[in-house]
Write a protein that holds these residues in place. Sequence first.
Motif, PDB file in Angstrom:
ATOM      1  N   ASP A  28     -20.024  41.076 -98.947  1.00 30.78           N
ATOM      2  CA  ASP A  28     -18.569  41.115 -99.037  1.00 30.78           C
ATOM      3  C   ASP A  28     -18.110  40.620-100.409  1.00 30.78           C
ATOM      4  O   ASP A  28     -17.214  41.211-101.023  1.00 30.78           O
ATOM      5  CB  ASP A  28     -17.955  40.260 -97.928  1.00 30.78           C
ATOM      6  N   CYS A 196      -9.922  47.691 -95.625  1.00 32.26           N
ATOM      7  CA  CYS A 196     -10.139  46.738 -96.715  1.00 32.26           C
ATOM      8  C   CYS A 196      -8.983  46.844 -97.723  1.00 32.26           C
ATOM      9  O   CYS A 196      -7.843  46.572 -97.372  1.00 32.26           O
ATOM     10  CB  CYS A 196     -11.502  46.982 -97.355  1.00 32.26           C
ATOM     11  N   TYR A 220      -8.764  45.101 -91.456  1.00 28.77           N
ATOM     12  CA  TYR A 220      -9.181  43.994 -92.317  1.00 28.77           C
ATOM     13  C   TYR A 220      -8.595  44.076 -93.719  1.00 28.77           C
ATOM     14  O   TYR A 220      -9.307  44.106 -94.715  1.00 28.77           O
ATOM     15  CB  TYR A 220     -10.714  43.859 -92.383  1.00 28.77           C
ATOM     16  N   THR A 222      -5.531  42.461 -96.421  1.00 28.53           N
ATOM     17  CA  THR A 222      -4.658  41.327 -96.706  1.00 28.53           C
ATOM     18  C   THR A 222      -3.188  41.764 -96.625  1.00 28.53           C
ATOM     19  O   THR A 222      -2.880  42.949 -96.760  1.00 28.53           O
ATOM     20  CB  THR A 222      -4.963  40.743 -98.091  1.00 28.53           C
ATOM     21  N   LEU A 240      -8.849  43.091 -87.075  1.00 25.85           N
ATOM     22  CA  LEU A 240      -9.547  42.080 -87.855  1.00 25.85           C
ATOM     23  C   LEU A 240     -10.934  41.810 -87.280  1.00 25.85           C
ATOM     24  O   LEU A 240     -11.181  42.008 -86.087  1.00 25.85           O
ATOM     25  CB  LEU A 240      -8.745  40.776 -87.877  1.00 25.85           C
ATOM     26  N   ALA A 241     -11.818  41.340 -88.153  1.00 26.88           N
ATOM     27  CA  ALA A 241     -13.189  40.996 -87.766  1.00 26.88           C
ATOM     28  C   ALA A 241     -13.355  39.483 -87.785  1.00 26.88           C
ATOM     29  O   ALA A 241     -12.994  38.826 -88.760  1.00 26.88           O
ATOM     30  CB  ALA A 241     -14.183  41.647 -88.729  1.00 26.88           C
ATOM     31  N   ASP A 244     -14.901  37.682 -90.826  1.00 27.71           N
ATOM     32  CA  ASP A 244     -14.319  38.019 -92.128  1.00 27.71           C
ATOM     33  C   ASP A 244     -13.432  36.866 -92.601  1.00 27.71           C
ATOM     34  O   ASP A 244     -12.211  36.896 -92.490  1.00 27.71           O
ATOM     35  CB  ASP A 244     -13.509  39.311 -91.996  1.00 27.71           C
ATOM     36  N   VAL A 247     -10.383  37.582 -95.415  1.00 25.27           N
ATOM     37  CA  VAL A 247      -9.140  38.211 -94.952  1.00 25.27           C
ATOM     38  C   VAL A 247      -8.463  37.383 -93.871  1.00 25.27           C
ATOM     39  O   VAL A 247      -7.239  37.218 -93.876  1.00 25.27           O
ATOM     40  CB  VAL A 247      -9.422  39.643 -94.449  1.00 25.27           C
ATOM     41  N   ASN A 248      -9.261  36.820 -92.966  1.00 24.09           N
ATOM     42  CA  ASN A 248      -8.680  36.075 -91.848  1.00 24.09           C
ATOM     43  C   ASN A 248      -7.929  34.819 -92.292  1.00 24.09           C
ATOM     44  O   ASN A 248      -7.055  34.327 -91.578  1.00 24.09           O
ATOM     45  CB  ASN A 248      -9.759  35.690 -90.845  1.00 24.09           C
ATOM     46  N   TRP A 251      -4.279  35.309 -92.061  1.00 28.38           N
ATOM     47  CA  TRP A 251      -3.645  35.728 -90.825  1.00 28.38           C
ATOM     48  C   TRP A 251      -2.617  34.734 -90.269  1.00 28.38           C
ATOM     49  O   TRP A 251      -1.519  35.160 -89.866  1.00 28.38           O
ATOM     50  CB  TRP A 251      -4.691  36.065 -89.751  1.00 28.38           C
ATOM     51  N   MET A 269      -8.736  40.902 -82.745  1.00 26.53           N
ATOM     52  CA  MET A 269      -9.820  40.237 -83.450  1.00 26.53           C
ATOM     53  C   MET A 269     -11.127  40.604 -82.751  1.00 26.53           C
ATOM     54  O   MET A 269     -11.290  40.331 -81.559  1.00 26.53           O
ATOM     55  CB  MET A 269      -9.624  38.720 -83.438  1.00 26.53           C
ATOM     56  N   HIS A 275     -16.423  42.049 -91.708  1.00 26.85           N
ATOM     57  CA  HIS A 275     -15.586  42.935 -92.515  1.00 26.85           C
ATOM     58  C   HIS A 275     -16.323  44.263 -92.677  1.00 26.85           C
ATOM     59  O   HIS A 275     -17.491  44.292 -93.023  1.00 26.85           O
ATOM     60  CB  HIS A 275     -15.378  42.278 -93.884  1.00 26.85           C
TER      61      HIS A 275
END
Length: 308
Positions: A28, A196, A220, A222, A240-241, A244, A247-248, A251, A269, A275
């Motif tokens: 990632d 992404c 996933y 932003t 969402l993953a 990840d 990115v999370n 949230w 989730m 991700h």
Amino acid sequence: MTNKANITKAPEKQPSMQIPQEAFDWYDEYAHGDIDRRTFLRRLAGIAGAGITLATLSTALTPNYALAEQISFNDDDITATYQTFPSPKGHGEGRGYFVTPKVVDSKLPVVLVIHENRGLNPYIKDVARRLAKAGFIAFAPDVLHSLGGYPGNDDQGKKMQSSLDKNKIEEDFIAAANYLKTHPQSTGKLGAVGFCFGGYIVNMLAATIPETLDAGVPFYGTPAKAELRKNIKAPLLIQLAELDKRVNAYWPEYEADLKKYNVDYEMHMYEKANHGFHNDSTARYVPTMADLAWDRSIDFFNKHLATT
């Protein structure tokens, strides 16, 4: 009005080759330009062994687009072409992959498909074909058009995309959204799905052109800038993953703003997913999660892009 966040449990059966989580985390970082390829491979070499070689790890984590074709470009149920569109505030002209159901007797809802940070690769084109197979008109722009288009290599594609002006990139996708919404074959109902970087663009479009976008599905991605979020009107299905972290981290703040501004949203989730879990070209792919997320996306578009 829907405001909910759900956790989707991981499947009981896990992939046969257990790749250490740090390898996914490093990929990632590499995919988003935080580390270079040499550093990525050096780190992988440090954990190779115990039956998993460096070559095996690298191959599993790097996209293999031969695996990423669920709908053939020769499928009898679809027609795929390319179309250009004006982008005066962006790079002047944009170009994208335009896919329709084979027989279009009337206007159809349209969905903008937004790629990752490397241009219009085969996986994203296949996503567009999946949407056409489901009865939508799909359009997947290639932000690298001004540089000659996706080069067939992700590393080179990332370098090319990172060389472009970010504001012009966003204007290209705004222009693509307006082009697609007003297309002669469109009902005027516009959805957007992105992955992404593309997930960010979906969030950005929702906050920047709220009168244009009718439904958004960011995978996933932003969020848009905080000062723009008050403009969001379209319902959002946020995928969402759980693993990840990058990115999370956004949230909680994003969800607070979505609630504050009364945005109609759902967040799912996906437990123990990384991700990129929807991308079927790498070891990050989780078929059961990807299929469920996709079914939810299609149902969401059917609900919010209907004309009656």
